[in-house]
Design a protein around this motif. Structure first.
Motif, short mmCIF file in Angstrom:
data_model
loop_
_atom_site.label_atom_id
_atom_site.label_comp_id
_atom_site.label_asym_id
_atom_site.label_seq_id
_atom_site.Cartn_x
_atom_site.Cartn_y
_atom_site.Cartn_z
N LYS A 248 32.22 21.13 -26.10
CA LYS A 248 30.94 20.53 -26.56
C LYS A 248 31.25 19.50 -27.64
O LYS A 248 30.74 18.37 -27.62
N ILE B 247 20.47 13.40 -29.36
CA ILE B 247 21.10 12.25 -30.06
C ILE B 247 20.50 10.95 -29.55
O ILE B 247 20.01 10.11 -30.31
N SER C 54 32.70 12.22 -28.74
CA SER C 54 33.09 10.92 -28.16
C SER C 54 31.84 10.09 -27.84
O SER C 54 31.84 8.87 -28.02
N LEU C 55 30.73 10.77 -27.44
CA LEU C 55 29.49 10.01 -27.21
C LEU C 55 29.10 9.28 -28.49
O LEU C 55 28.82 8.07 -28.52
N SER D 61 30.98 8.51 -31.03
CA SER D 61 31.88 7.42 -31.47
C SER D 61 31.72 6.22 -30.55
O SER D 61 31.83 5.07 -31.00
N ALA D 62 31.32 6.48 -29.31
CA ALA D 62 31.04 5.31 -28.43
C ALA D 62 29.86 4.54 -28.99
O ALA D 62 29.90 3.30 -29.16
N ILE D 63 28.82 5.30 -29.41
CA ILE D 63 27.63 4.61 -29.99
C ILE D 63 28.07 3.81 -31.21
O ILE D 63 27.71 2.64 -31.40
N ILE E 165 39.76 13.68 -32.86
CA ILE E 165 40.54 14.16 -31.70
C ILE E 165 41.38 15.36 -32.11
O ILE E 165 41.39 16.40 -31.44
N LEU F 81 30.94 2.67 -31.97
CA LEU F 81 31.77 1.50 -31.59
C LEU F 81 30.87 0.35 -31.13
O LEU F 81 31.05 -0.80 -31.55
N ILE G 65 31.97 8.67 -20.21
CA ILE G 65 32.26 8.27 -21.61
C ILE G 65 33.22 7.09 -21.60
O ILE G 65 33.04 6.09 -22.33
N MET H 232 31.40 4.02 -21.05
CA MET H 232 30.69 3.48 -22.22
C MET H 232 31.66 2.70 -23.10
O MET H 232 31.37 1.60 -23.59
N LEU H 233 32.87 3.29 -23.27
CA LEU H 233 33.85 2.59 -24.14
C LEU H 233 34.20 1.23 -23.55
O LEU H 233 34.25 0.22 -24.27
N PHE I 119 33.87 17.87 -28.18
CA PHE I 119 34.55 16.69 -27.63
C PHE I 119 33.53 15.73 -27.01
O PHE I 119 33.44 14.57 -27.40
N ILE I 120 32.72 16.26 -26.10
CA ILE I 120 31.81 15.38 -25.36
C ILE I 120 30.89 14.67 -26.35
O ILE I 120 30.78 13.45 -26.40
N LEU I 121 30.22 15.49 -27.23
CA LEU I 121 29.23 14.87 -28.12
C LEU I 121 29.92 13.95 -29.12
O LEU I 121 29.43 12.86 -29.42
N VAL J 182 31.73 -1.36 -24.26
CA VAL J 182 31.86 -1.93 -25.62
C VAL J 182 32.97 -2.97 -25.63
O VAL J 182 32.84 -4.05 -26.23
N TYR K 69 39.16 18.26 -32.21
CA TYR K 69 38.77 18.85 -30.91
C TYR K 69 39.84 19.83 -30.46
O TYR K 69 39.55 20.98 -30.11
N GLU L 115 41.52 9.81 -26.05
CA GLU L 115 40.37 10.71 -25.79
C GLU L 115 40.45 11.28 -24.39
O GLU L 115 40.26 12.48 -24.17
N GLU M 238 38.50 8.43 -35.26
CA GLU M 238 38.95 8.99 -33.98
C GLU M 238 40.16 9.90 -34.16
O GLU M 238 40.21 11.00 -33.60
N PHE N 217 26.67 0.29 -20.66
CA PHE N 217 26.57 1.33 -21.68
C PHE N 217 25.50 2.34 -21.28
O PHE N 217 25.71 3.58 -21.32
N VAL O 16 42.48 4.19 -28.19
CA VAL O 16 41.72 5.38 -28.57
C VAL O 16 41.12 6.04 -27.31
O VAL O 16 41.18 7.27 -27.14
N LEU P 225 41.31 19.58 -22.17
CA LEU P 225 40.27 20.61 -22.42
C LEU P 225 39.64 21.05 -21.10
O LEU P 225 39.48 22.25 -20.83
N LEU Q 265 24.87 21.52 -23.36
CA LEU Q 265 25.54 20.32 -23.89
C LEU Q 265 24.65 19.10 -23.75
O LEU Q 265 24.43 18.33 -24.68
#
Lengths: 641, 486, 502, 106
Positions: B165, A627, B171-172, B174-176, B144, B178, D41, D44-45, B167-169, D48, B147, D78, B140, D21, D74, D85, A620
């Motif tokens: 996987k 990225i 959300s990463l 979407s954080a970027i 979601i 945002l 995560i 990070m949000l 989910f983590i990537l 922002v 996921y 999440e 989002e 961030f 959001v 999960l 992962l």
């Protein structure tokens, strides 16, 4: 009216070939043979009829130009399927159909116990058809059809008994060597078309091309045509196929490799003599090659033990004479020698055929001897041919050969050297021919016990007799001026009169000095008689003396006996490297280089794919790293870029 | 200026609302008869009813009107209308597939349908929105629900891993994105795209913040359509997820994201931004190459198709690249939409056939499972061959015309190298697209292949097959109607 | 009328799909003969006096890009159309017993292949041509791949990727041509007649010289298909692995799509580039001739030998075309037909022995003439036609090509004439090894019976064609005469019109 | 003491949010525990969010503040899904370290 005659003349051999072709399995050799002979006979009578018609016509318009349909019509090249019957071609046609029908008659007997007689006769008829196409073609292209057609027929006929590996190989060798010649001829045709713009003989001859003393385009064209001629008429360097062509049935050798096909080259040069005259260099080359071929072939003929091989080398040598004649400008003498040679060489080949037939396929003269008493007719006809070829006075050989020897000196294009080579060759010819005669007919009999030679049937001996008569009296058709002035009644040189202005005169030809001509003639007769007597003595009583000479000139004897190792040379220097090169080409270029590149490229992509797969190791955080790395790199460009 | 939510907005938002209520309908029914799962076809019926209503609502809007709802936060123009109808069709087909597929048919089918529909709503919002924050919310909502959808599969091991996987990537990324939106908001003062578009020319010159912001936004979006450096998640997630969801993800997410990218670029956010044009060119070429080369040695059919979907998003990005140069190029937009339409049909068809082959949960479909299929199942073999050939871009199938239009727009703006590599990529793709064909036609089957009876799925595949053939020849009409509505 | 001829095979393919197994072959044969009779309509109604396009049909297909379904026939393409429809019934007849599994798919792919080939010969719109060009790949790929020999998968994928690699660059060149049309003619079009009007900028020696690059892109696609020297290695593999019908249709017609492409697209569209690259392509052609002949000499496998011989023959066609004079171009068109018939016949004959003996190694053969006399006669006649003995069709083509080449470039002419000799060498060498000499392993072991009536029928038709085209070529050449003169005269500004009153 | 620090401007907040961030990013990259990744995560949000508020404050329009609420909503969704999960994976794999689920690769 003559259009129908020409159509019949051409189509009857083709028809005969077709009929025999379709029933090729039949064993009935008499039926097949008679169909074939009749068809060629029809052509013979048609040519005689045309000949008589031509006789009646005035000199300047003495030709028939008949066109059947438009064959090729592309750009400015228009080739009609047209035929030209004029004095030159009628002579050739008479020889082909005349000698041809005699040989067909002879073959009936010869082929009596062969398993595929119909197939043989259909090939023979097809050959006659192609040969007639060659001589009657109105333009170079129709001639070329006949040219390659006869090549094809000689391939089929030489390899007729194809079950034997050497015979099939001989056929292939003949075709490929002819093909090399034809390639040269093609280039010649293109060059002529480039210069003249048309392929028909009349246009080319009357195109008024300029004299080309150097090595200009015209000389190159003529030399290219000559290469074609050497291929077909077996001159140096492309003569190697003719001795091997003896693998075919003997009548085939008689017809194709003595009388007709091999003379194609000479016919072409005579047909185009007005432009050959314009290039002295080309004619010099022709003369030189002719003389050398004559000399070497004769030398090789001396030491051969196969009766047909001797005759084959003798043919090559005589052809050398004809090209010598053409080279010095004596075109009429050339054609005249073609005619006389056709008679006595066909006679001797058929004679050897009947000998072989009688000796149950035995061709080695060391196992013959003393056949005089068993085969009287064959023997006496053979003697006539022998006398003609060595040039005994007032026989056909004498008139044509001495005319050539005389012209080789007298003509401005000739020279003493050429005469000398011709002179010595004449001596050698007499020597090997007498050697042949003594070892086969006279001398003590060396025939093995179980073989009982017997005279051939009438169907085989009749043609021999006819040819013998022709060989003896054929000479009177072209009595040279020097000789005719000696004889009462001044007989004209009939052929010269017959050809008239078709043959271009040699520029700068001086007055004939008869005294010189007679002395040279006498010298050649004496040489011939001397060498004949020597040969007779050597091969009957003086065996020991012969062996001693052979012992002394060991190296030379070995060289000449193995035909100067020319075949081996060709094989080692041309054929094997060619095969090696193609193997190498296939190995290294095709498989090794081009396919290797495709393998390299596909392997490269496979490895790249494995690399991409490695980057995906399922972790992962590795993906998150990609990225962010991508992001970081582009950010750095934005901020500092 | 106050923004009142009027009746007009509700009317325009009606399709979304309808879909929302329909999505919770099966859940409520399940809850009402104390959690006993209805028969899957009943749930499917209800879902399809909602889809048909939403679809027809879209058609009610007059073809060339550009209507803004919620103070033009959502713009319903030609592009959006086509894209929304695509999305509804795609989710319809995927529901067909999931009704029959082993992994999704089980006890939680109504939850499955609810998630698919909510993800659809997210996509519709995203493709209609012209405001960055609304896009973020749509994205989002879509992600979601996806996921969870991936995790919902009966198959235990790899589905859960794939979901995590993703989910983590996701959300990463979407954080970027945002963060990008925040920076753009900071530099331009607004998140409303048309406003940004107007003031972008003087912004570009001195404002680094804006440049970084727009780059980050682009990175977030490119992650969603798995472009080169951000593609790593795609093969694993597509292989792990249940096949209907993979089909849904590989087509629906791409259509929604690309329609927003079209909106973004045609508003001129990136106009004249040479760096982005250079970056896009490099990314396109790399994506096409990595996608195609990666697929060469794949033995798993789903994984091969996922690599091929990476490559195809590379091709579609060419259209976006052309938009970056000239935002008002209608032909490029039409080319992108046509290619997406062609790609969606073929992909759903192919995944449909893959799901046909899956009889039990953990049976992964390998390429050489198809051996000898031409003898046992000639029609399916033919259909699958046609899908593969359309993906390769062999005329007269629809894939070829998609590539033709894209490459023409690329060549029109002198992107010679991009077109060159694109074309070489499709030559490479021949090798792996033809491997299944080789197995089906040229190799003998060692054991007989029998398919589970999945009639709904076969209907879906049949329709896709007809569309591929039909619109191959009549591609101009589709293109025409798209262009007319721009 | 063209659309009928073009889409009739597709309809037949559809019908065949639903026919029971034992009906497939007769219906296919009957349909292919019908198709041939339809195509004779063009020969009957062809107006020989004009070089304009005839039987024209035009329907707008993708107006946005100016692509239209635009088909027509002129002197250059008429005989290729007839060749394709003529070859198909022969192939179906020849494969009557040799193909036994999946015959339905086999015949369907044959008919789809026929449509693709016919399409590429009659298409006068660049994109339409490209569509049919690519469409022809799939059925051929299946034919080689499914019914082929041991390494068929490698051979078929290599064939597919080689051809596709070339044609994708052609696609790029094609699209940039369409944009050039938009700049110069106002609106984007891929209609060939208007593309001929373009004057594509030709910057001497510059790296990015558009006309040269576009010409090379087109030339690469066609060179791979012809195949010309460096990119020919796919052909021997494809031929040795393809089943007999596959080889016949591949050698018979598909190679001509490449040479036809040169004549229709590469040469007229880019005159200056053609002038500059003529010597290069002629050189490649000559190398192809000699290289093909030499490598053919050492092939252990008959089919590979015939494959390399067709590389050599197609080398002739290429040098004929790039001679750029009436003789060369007419010769090359005629040689395309001859090659189709003589090499097609060769493959059919090789197929016949292969069905009987299941080996293609020359070493195993020998003395076949005694066992199968009629077969030997047929084989020798076809060999004569392939080494261009006068009286057969090969001679006319090769004579015209050699004359054309010689007139335009003497050195190339001389080198090409060498090919004539090599051609005779390797073919006769093979005939000697296979047919003459003592009985080889095969003749001793298997009981070989001669040709049956079906096989004899096929062989007689082909031999009749060989002699008809050899003895009376004027019938065929008249059709192409005016078009070729038109092409050759105004090479620099070639333009084609539609025959009025169509 | 406070006044000596001087005026706290927009840049300070931007630097702070950028720093947060990056910390979040490194958290995702480095840590092996699934839950910690979830937390980073969220970090990070929120980083922002800070920048949103800062921008909105210095451009004195209220859009930024509204966006913060959306982001928080959001983020909450999440987090919920993420934890669900993580629990499901923990139940199945009895293992929370992400090194263990690398079955999907190649």
């Amino acid at each position: 009216m003559e259009k129908i005659w020409i159509a019949i003349l051409l189509l009857s051999p083709l028809l005969g070939a077709m009929i025999n072709g379709f029933r090729f399995r039949s064993q009935n050799y008499r039926l097949a043979g008679s169909i074939a002979t009749i068809c060629v006979g029809i052509s013979f009578f048609a040519s005689v009829a045309l000949f008589s018609k031509l006789l009646g016509m005035p000199v300047e318009s003495r030709f028939f130009n008949v066109s059947f349909f438009d064959w090729i019509q592309v750009g400015s090249l228009s080739v009609p399927m047209a035929f030209l019957v004029d004095p030159i071609s009628i002579v050739m046609m008479l020889i082909i159909t005349g000698v041809g029908s005699l040989i067909h008659l002879f073959s009936i007997g010869y082929m009596s116990h062969d398993e595929r007689p119909a197939k043989y006769f259909s090939y023979l008829n097809f050959f006659i058809f192609n040969m007639l196409l060659l001589v009657m073609g109105e333009n170079l292209l129709i001639m070329f059809i006949g040219w390659e057609g006869v090549g094809l027929c000689s391939y089929l006929l030489i390899g007729f008994w194809f079950t034997d590996k050497e015979k099939a190989a001989a056929g292939m060798k003949a075709f490929i060597t002819n093909r090399i010649g034809d390639a040269g001829l093609l280039l010649g045709i293109f060059l002529l078309f480039l210069m003249v713009g048309s392929l028909s003989f009349s246009d080319i001859n009357s195109a008024g091309l300029s004299e080309d003393t150097g090595w200009g385009m015209l000389t190159l064209a003529l030399l290219a045509l000559f290469v074609g001629a050497t291929g077909k008429s077996a001159q140096i360097p492309l003569y190697v196929w003719l001795p091997d062509a003896m693998a075919g049935p003997t009548p085939v050798s008689a017809l194709i490799h003595a009388a007709t096909m091999v003379t194609a080259g000479i016919y072409m040069i005579v047909r185009l003599n007005p432009i050959f005259i314009l290039s002295p260099n080309a004619m010099f080359v022709i003369a030189l090659v002719g003389a050398l071929t004559a000399f070497f072939a004769a030398s090789m003929g001396i030491l051969q033990w196969d009766i047909k091989k001797i005759l084959a080398y003798s043919t090559v040598s005589q052809l050398g004479y004809m090209f010598l004649a053409l080279g010095v400008g004596a075109f009429t003498a050339g054609i005249f020698h073609v005619m006389t040679h056709a008679f006595f060489k066909a006679l001797m080949f058929l004679g050897s055929g009947s000998v072989i037939h009688a000796m149950h396929e035995e061709q080695d003269i060391r196992k013959m001897g003393g056949l005089k008493k068993y085969m009287p007719i064959t023997h006496w006809t053979f003697v006539m041919g022998w006398l003609a070829i060595i040039g005994t006075p007032f026989l056909s050989g004498f008139f044509s050969k001495d005319e050539i020897l005389w012209m080789s000196v007298h003509s401005p294009r000739g020279s003493w050297l050429l005469w000398l080579i011709g002179f010595i060759t004449a001596g050698m010819t007499a020597f090997y021919m007498t050697r042949l005669m003594t070892l086969t007919f006279w001398g003590k009999s060396r025939v093995p016990k179980d073989v009982h030679p017997h005279e051939s049937p009438i169907s085989m001996t009749l043609p021999l007799i006819v040819l013998a008569v022709l060989s003896v009296f054929g000479g009177w058709l072209g009595v040279p001026h020097g000789v005719s002035s000696l004889l009462p009644g001044h007989i004209p040189h009939l052929l010269e009169v017959w050809f008239g202005d078709l043959i271009a005169p040699i520029p700068g030809l001086g007055k004939a000095n008869y005294a010189l001509e007679y002395s040279l003639m006498a010298m050649s007769v004496l040489l011939a008689a001397g060498s004949a007597f020597a040969a007779y003595k050597l091969y009957t009583e003086k065996e020991s003396l012969l062996a001693a000479w052979v012992q002394k000139a060991k190296g030379l004897h070995n060289l000449v006996a193995n035909k100067y190792f020319v075949d081996e040379f060709y094989h080692a220097r041309i054929i094997r490297p060619c095969v090696e090169m193609s193997k190498a080409l296939w190995e290294f270029v095709d498989v090794g280089f081009i396919d290797k590149i495709t393998y390299i490229v596909s392997n490269a992509f496979q490895d790249l794919a494995k690399a991409v797969r490695m980057t995906q190791n399922g972790n992962l955080q590795r993906y998150a790293l990609y990225i962010l790395a991508g992001l970081f790199v582009s950010l750095s460009f934005v901020v500092w870029g | 200026m106050e923004t009142i939510v009027g009746v007009k907005d509700l009317v325009l938002g009606a399709p979304l609302l309808v879909l929302f209520f329909i999505s919770i309908l099966p859940l409520t029914i399940k809850v009402l008869n104390n959690n006993k799962e209805q028969r899957p076809y009943a749930v499917l019926l209800q879902a399809w009813m909602g889809l048909i209503i939403a679809g027809s609502l879209y058609f009610l809007q007059s073809p060339d009107a550009v209507l803004g709802a919620f103070d033009t936060a959502l713009i319903f123009d030609g592009v959006n209308r086509w894209m929304s109808v695509f999305l509804i069709l795609i989710s319809g087909f995927c529901l067909f597939m999931s009704a029959d597929n082993i992994q999704t048919r089980g006890s939680q089918f109504s939850e499955h349908t609810f998630l698919v529909l909510s993800s659809l709503i997210g996509m519709l919002i995203m493709s209609a929105s012209s405001d960055l924050i609304v896009t973020f919310i749509g994205l989002e909502l879509m992600s979601i629900s996806l996921y969870v959808l991936v995790a919902l599969s009966k198959e235990q091991v790899i589905a859960k891993e794939a979901a995590f996987k993703y989910f983590i990537l996701g959300s990463l990324a979407s954080a970027i994105m945002l963060y990008g939106i925040a920076l753009m908001y900071g530099s331009s003062g607004t998140t409303y795209l048309p406003d940004i578009g107007r003031i972008v020319s003087e912004l570009l010159v001195e404002d680094v913040i804006y440049q970084i912001g727009s780059l980050l936004l682009l990175v977030g979006l490119l992650f969603k359509v798995s472009i080169f450096p951000f593609h790593a998640w795609t093969p694993d997630v597509y292989q792990g997820a249940p096949t209907p969801i993979t089909a849904f993800m590989s087509t629906g997410v791409k259509v929604a994201t690309f329609s927003f990218l079209i909106r973004l670029f045609s508003q001129g956010i990136y106009e004249g931004n040479d760096f982005i044009i250079q970056l896009l060119q490099v990314l396109i070429v790399l994506t096409i190459l990595v996608g195609n080369i990666g697929a060469i040695i794949q033995s798993n059919l789903k994984r091969m198709l996922s690599y091929s979907s990476i490559a195809h998003s590379g091709y579609v990005l060419i259209g976006i690249l052309v938009l970056a140069v000239n935002p008002r190029d209608g032909l490029a937009v039409a080319a992108v939409m046509f290619y997406l339409f062609a790609y969606a049909i073929v992909n759903i068809g192919s995944f449909g056939i893959v799901s046909l082959k899956e009889k039990d949960e953990n049976k992964t479909v390998f390429v050489n499972d198809l051996n000898g299929m031409a003898k046992t199942k000639p029609i399916t073999a033919l259909i699958f061959t046609v899908f593969m050939l359309s993906l390769t871009g062999i005329p007269p199938l629809i894939g070829f015309f998609g590539k033709l239009y894209l490459f023409s727009s690329a060549l029109q703006y002198e992107f010679y190298w991009v077109a060159m590599w694109g074309v070489i990529g499709s030559v490479i793709s021949v090798y792996y697209y033809l491997r299944p064909v080789v197995n089906m036609y040229m190799r003998e089957a060692d054991k007989d292949i029998e398919f589970a009876r999945q009639d709904l799925n076969t209907i879906g595949i049949g329709i896709c097959f007809l569309l591929v053939l039909l619109f191959g020849i009549l591609s101009s009409n589709v293109l025409n109607s798209i262009q007319v509505s721009l | 009328m063209i659309s009928l001829v073009l889409f009739f095979p597709l309809a037949i393919a559809l019908i065949l799909a639903f026919l029971p197994k034992y009906w497939v072959r007769p219906v296919a044969l009957f349909a292919s003969i019908l198709e041939f009779l339809f195509s004779l309509h063009f020969v009957y109604h062809f107006d020989k006096s004009t070089s304009a396009l005839q039987f024209v049909e035009q329907v707008a297909w993708i107006p946005q890009f100016g692509i239209s379904y635009f088909v027509g026939i002129d002197g250059i393409s008429i005989w290729l159309v007839i060749l394709s429809t003529f070859i198909l019934p022969i192939i179906i007849l020849a494969s009557w017993t040799s193909i036994d599994d999946k015959i339905k798919t086999f015949h369907i792919s044959l008919f789809v292949l026929l449509t693709a080939m016919l399409g590429s010969f009659v298409a006068m719109d660049a994109v339409l041509f490209y569509t049919f060009w690519e469409l022809s790949l799939i059925p051929m790929y299946l034919i080689v791949g499914v019914w082929g020999g041991p390494r068929r998968i490698y051979a078929s994928i290599k064939f597919f990727i080689y051809t596709m690699f070339g044609s994708v660059f052609m696609l790029l060149a094609l699209i940039s041509l369409m944009f050039m049309a938009e700049q110069q003619l106002g609106q984007m079009t891929s209609n060939l007649l208007s593309l001929y009007q373009l004057n594509i900028p030709y910057i001497e020696g510059a790296w990015g010289n558009p006309q040269a690059l576009m010409f090379l892109a087109f030339a690469l696609a066609f060179a791979i298909k012809v195949p010309m020297f460096p990119v020919h290695t796919w052909l021997p593999d494809a031929h040795t692995e393809a089943p007999t019908p596959g080889s016949v249709i591949l050698a018979g017609v598909m190679l001509k799509m490449g040479t036809y492409g040169f004549l229709r697209f590469a040469i007229p569209l880019f005159p200056e580039a053609v002038n500059e690259f003529t010597w290069f392509f002629m050189f490649l052609g000559v190398v192809g001739i000699i290289y093909g002949a030499l490598v053919a000499m050492v092939q252990p496998d008959i089919k590979k030998l015939v494959a390399y011989s067709s590389v050599s023959h197609m080398g002739y066609v290429v040098i004929g075309m790039f001679a750029l004079n009436a003789y060369g171009v007419t010769g090359s068109i005629y040689q395309m037909l001859n090659h189709g018939i003589s090499t097609g016949a060769l493959f059919i004959l090789v197929g016949m022995i292969y069905d009987r003996t299941h080996t293609r190694k020359i070493a195993d053969y020998g003395g076949l003439a005694k066992a199968m006399p009629i077969f030997t006669i047929a084989f020798i006649i076809i060999t004569m036609s392939s080494i261009a003995v006068p009286g057969t069709n090969g001679f006319i083509g090769e004579f015209l090509i050699l004359m054309g080449t010689f007139l335009s470039d003497k050195a190339m002419g001389v080198a090409a004439v060498v090919g004539v000799v090599l051609g005779a060498a390797y073919m006769l060498w093979m005939v000697k090894k296979v047919f003459f000499g003592e009985a080889g392993k095969v003749v001793k072991e298997t009981k070989l019976e001669d040709l049956n009536t079906r096989e004899l029928g096929i062989v007689t038709i082909l031999i009749i064609m060989v002699f008809w085209m050899g003895i009376y070529p004027k019938f065929f050449l008249d059709y192409t005469q005016v078009s070729v003169d038109h092409l050759v005269e105004n090479i620099s500004s070639y333009s084609l019109e539609v025959k009025v009153g169509e | 003491m406070l006044s000596s620090i001087g005026e706290i401007g927009l840049n300070h907040y931007l630097i702070l949010s950028a720093a947060l961030f990056c910390i979040g990013m490194f958290g995702v990259l480095m840590r092996k525990n699934a839950l910690v990744i979830l937390m980073s995560i969220e970090l990070m949000l929120n980083a922002v969010n800070i920048s949103f508020v800062a921008f909105s404050r210095y451009q004195n329009n209220l859009d930024g503040f509204v966006m913060v609420f959306f982001v928080m909503a959001v983020a909450a969704a999440e987090a919920a899904v993420g934890l669900a999960l993580a629990v499901a994976i923990f139940k199945r794999f009895r293992e929370i370290n992400i090194r263990f689920f690398e079955h999907l690769k190649g």
